[in-house]
Write an enzyme that holds these catalytic residues in place. Structure first.
Site, mmCIF file in Angstrom:
data_model
loop_
_atom_site.group_PDB
_atom_site.id
_atom_site.type_symbol
_atom_site.label_atom_id
_atom_site.label_comp_id
_atom_site.label_asym_id
_atom_site.label_seq_id
_atom_site.Cartn_x
_atom_site.Cartn_y
_atom_site.Cartn_z
ATOM 1 N N THR A 116 0.835 -1.211 0.000
ATOM 2 C CA THR A 116 0.000 0.000 0.000
ATOM 3 C C THR A 116 0.868 1.260 0.000
ATOM 4 O O THR A 116 0.493 2.267 -0.596
ATOM 5 C CB THR A 116 -0.967 0.036 1.196
ATOM 6 O OG1 THR A 116 -0.252 -0.263 2.389
ATOM 7 C CG2 THR A 116 -2.095 -0.961 1.022
ATOM 8 N N ARG B 281 -9.516 -4.787 -1.066
ATOM 9 C CA ARG B 281 -10.820 -4.452 -0.488
ATOM 10 C C ARG B 281 -11.010 -2.962 -0.236
ATOM 11 O O ARG B 281 -12.054 -2.528 0.165
ATOM 12 C CB ARG B 281 -11.002 -5.205 0.841
ATOM 13 C CG ARG B 281 -10.989 -6.704 0.681
ATOM 14 C CD ARG B 281 -10.438 -7.348 1.931
ATOM 15 N NE ARG B 281 -9.050 -6.920 2.156
ATOM 16 C CZ ARG B 281 -8.311 -7.265 3.185
ATOM 17 N NH1 ARG B 281 -8.821 -8.017 4.124
ATOM 18 N NH2 ARG B 281 -7.068 -6.846 3.299
ATOM 19 N N GLN C 54 1.299 -12.977 -0.636
ATOM 20 C CA GLN C 54 -0.034 -13.111 -1.224
ATOM 21 C C GLN C 54 -0.207 -12.161 -2.407
ATOM 22 O O GLN C 54 -1.239 -12.186 -3.072
ATOM 23 C CB GLN C 54 -1.100 -12.773 -0.170
ATOM 24 C CG GLN C 54 -1.130 -13.720 1.017
ATOM 25 C CD GLN C 54 -2.062 -13.220 2.106
ATOM 26 O OE1 GLN C 54 -1.729 -12.333 2.876
ATOM 27 N NE2 GLN C 54 -3.250 -13.787 2.164
ATOM 28 N N ASP D 140 2.155 -8.473 -7.423
ATOM 29 C CA ASP D 140 2.699 -7.277 -8.082
ATOM 30 C C ASP D 140 4.179 -7.367 -8.442
ATOM 31 O O ASP D 140 4.701 -6.508 -9.157
ATOM 32 C CB ASP D 140 2.441 -6.037 -7.215
ATOM 33 C CG ASP D 140 2.933 -6.185 -5.780
ATOM 34 O OD1 ASP D 140 4.036 -6.750 -5.565
ATOM 35 O OD2 ASP D 140 2.223 -5.728 -4.861
ATOM 36 N N HIS E 219 -0.399 -16.489 -4.865
ATOM 37 C CA HIS E 219 -1.483 -16.229 -5.819
ATOM 38 C C HIS E 219 -0.963 -15.930 -7.219
ATOM 39 O O HIS E 219 -1.645 -15.297 -8.011
ATOM 40 C CB HIS E 219 -2.363 -15.086 -5.299
ATOM 41 C CG HIS E 219 -3.023 -15.413 -3.998
ATOM 42 N ND1 HIS E 219 -3.251 -14.479 -3.009
ATOM 43 C CD2 HIS E 219 -3.478 -16.597 -3.508
ATOM 44 C CE1 HIS E 219 -3.826 -15.083 -1.975
ATOM 45 N NE2 HIS E 219 -3.974 -16.354 -2.250
ATOM 46 N N CYS F 53 -1.097 -25.807 -22.299
ATOM 47 C CA CYS F 53 -0.063 -26.621 -22.945
ATOM 48 C C CYS F 53 1.314 -26.373 -22.327
ATOM 49 O O CYS F 53 2.293 -26.982 -22.740
ATOM 50 C CB CYS F 53 -0.023 -26.304 -24.442
ATOM 51 S SG CYS F 53 0.565 -24.616 -24.788
ATOM 52 N N CYS G 81 -3.251 -18.542 -27.168
ATOM 53 C CA CYS G 81 -1.934 -19.158 -27.073
ATOM 54 C C CYS G 81 -1.319 -19.361 -28.465
ATOM 55 O O CYS G 81 -1.950 -19.954 -29.342
ATOM 56 C CB CYS G 81 -2.051 -20.506 -26.357
ATOM 57 S SG CYS G 81 -0.518 -21.456 -26.333
ATOM 58 N N CYS H 70 -0.971 -23.447 -28.988
ATOM 59 C CA CYS H 70 -2.085 -24.411 -29.121
ATOM 60 C C CYS H 70 -3.432 -23.727 -29.317
ATOM 61 O O CYS H 70 -4.460 -24.405 -29.350
ATOM 62 C CB CYS H 70 -2.137 -25.331 -27.908
ATOM 63 S SG CYS H 70 -2.878 -24.565 -26.447
ATOM 64 N N ASN I 80 1.225 -5.143 11.396
ATOM 65 C CA ASN I 80 -0.024 -4.910 10.673
ATOM 66 C C ASN I 80 -0.745 -3.730 11.325
ATOM 67 O O ASN I 80 -0.575 -3.480 12.514
ATOM 68 C CB ASN I 80 -0.912 -6.168 10.733
ATOM 69 C CG ASN I 80 -1.928 -6.209 9.602
ATOM 70 O OD1 ASN I 80 -1.637 -5.772 8.486
ATOM 71 N ND2 ASN I 80 -3.105 -6.722 9.871
HETATM 72 ZN ZN ZN Z 1 -1.281 -23.412 -25.279
#
Ligand code: ZN
Length: 254
Positions: A23, A31, A96, A99, A114, A135, A157, A160, A223
């Site tokens: 932040t 949120r 988490q 960026d 993530h 793929c 892609c 594929c 925190n």
């Molecule tokens: Zn692919």
């Protein structure tokens, strides 16, 4: 400062960071009101809708383009972990965030729970159960922006013809294989786990502090709001990530 004392003899610090670490770089918490994220309907970031609706994909690329139009830069909190790693006193960071700012700061070992917005990947033609089934092709995120600039609303892609998606974990999408184990392995090797800017309320984030404690680590939480783990932490520091960690690492490393 108490945190300086606690970290003075630490040789295997591991960071665990959430939205609150970024932040101060200007990246809004998912949120928080008014941010880039909140101007889009969160349902448009559900994996199944991404798979089935070309308009959702176009909107998603629009949002990514807007996100990367900002010159985000790491702040003192990101730099703190990179400096400790350079000094041989930090094993790495679990985050988490998507960026990439820990890597920009110089951190070499980063487990991204993530995924990352810095890459795109093939997810196959019709992946099911929230699980990418591509793929194996992936590329830097700039690949997608070049396709978009060339007039494609929904790039596919090149290998594929499958769907291409940001290498992030969307709502309704399974975590990438192995990532929770990698995070757990890293925090279990910590002598001090420093949690920064995470509310520690969702799995797998909520499991990692206990993994560290079970393996003998001390737990520090930085925190600006209470977390469910404050009661078992060795030290809780209320404040913003960079404002807290910048001076602490200055004091430790000079
Ligand atoms: Zn692919």
């Amino acid at each position: 400062m108490e945190l300086v004392e606690l970290l003075r003899d630490a040789r295997a610090v591991v960071g665990f960071t959430g939205a609150g670490v970024s932040t101060e770089s200007g990246i809004p918490d998912f949120r928080s009101p008014g941010g880039v994220w909140t101007r889009y309907d969160p349902r448009n970031f559900e994996f199944d809708r991404y798979v089935t609706d070309p308009e959702v994909r176009a909107l998603s690329w629009e949002m990514r383009t807007e996100f990367f139009a900002e010159p985000w830069a790491p702040n003192r909190a990101h730099l703190a972990f990179a400096r400790l790693e350079d000094a041989g006193r930090c094993l790495g960071v679990v985050t988490q965030n998507i960026d990439g700012l820990h890597q920009d700061a110089g951190s070499r070992t980063v487990v991204e729970l993530h995924g990352t917005a810095r890459r795109v990947m093939c997810i196959g033609h019709r992946p099911e159960y929230g699980t990418p089934a591509g793929c194996g092709w992936d590329a830097p995120h700039t690949w997608a922006f070049e396709r978009l600039d060339a007039g494609e609303a929904d790039p596919h892609c090149p290998r594929c013809e499958g769907l291409v998606k940001s290498s992030t974990v969307s709502f309704g999408q399974q975590l990438f294989p192995g990532v929770v184990d990698a995070a757990s392995d890293l925090v279990r090797r910590a002598d001090v786990l420093v949690v920064v800017g995470s509310s520690l309320q969702v799995y797998p984030a909520a499991a990692l502090p206990m993994d560290a404690i079970d393996a003998g680590a001390r737990l520090v939480i930085v925190n600006d709001e209470p977390t469910p783990f404050d009661g078992v932490a060795d030290l809780v520091v209320r404040g913003r990530a960079g404002e807290v960690l910048g001076p602490v690492v200055d004091a430790l490393l000079g």
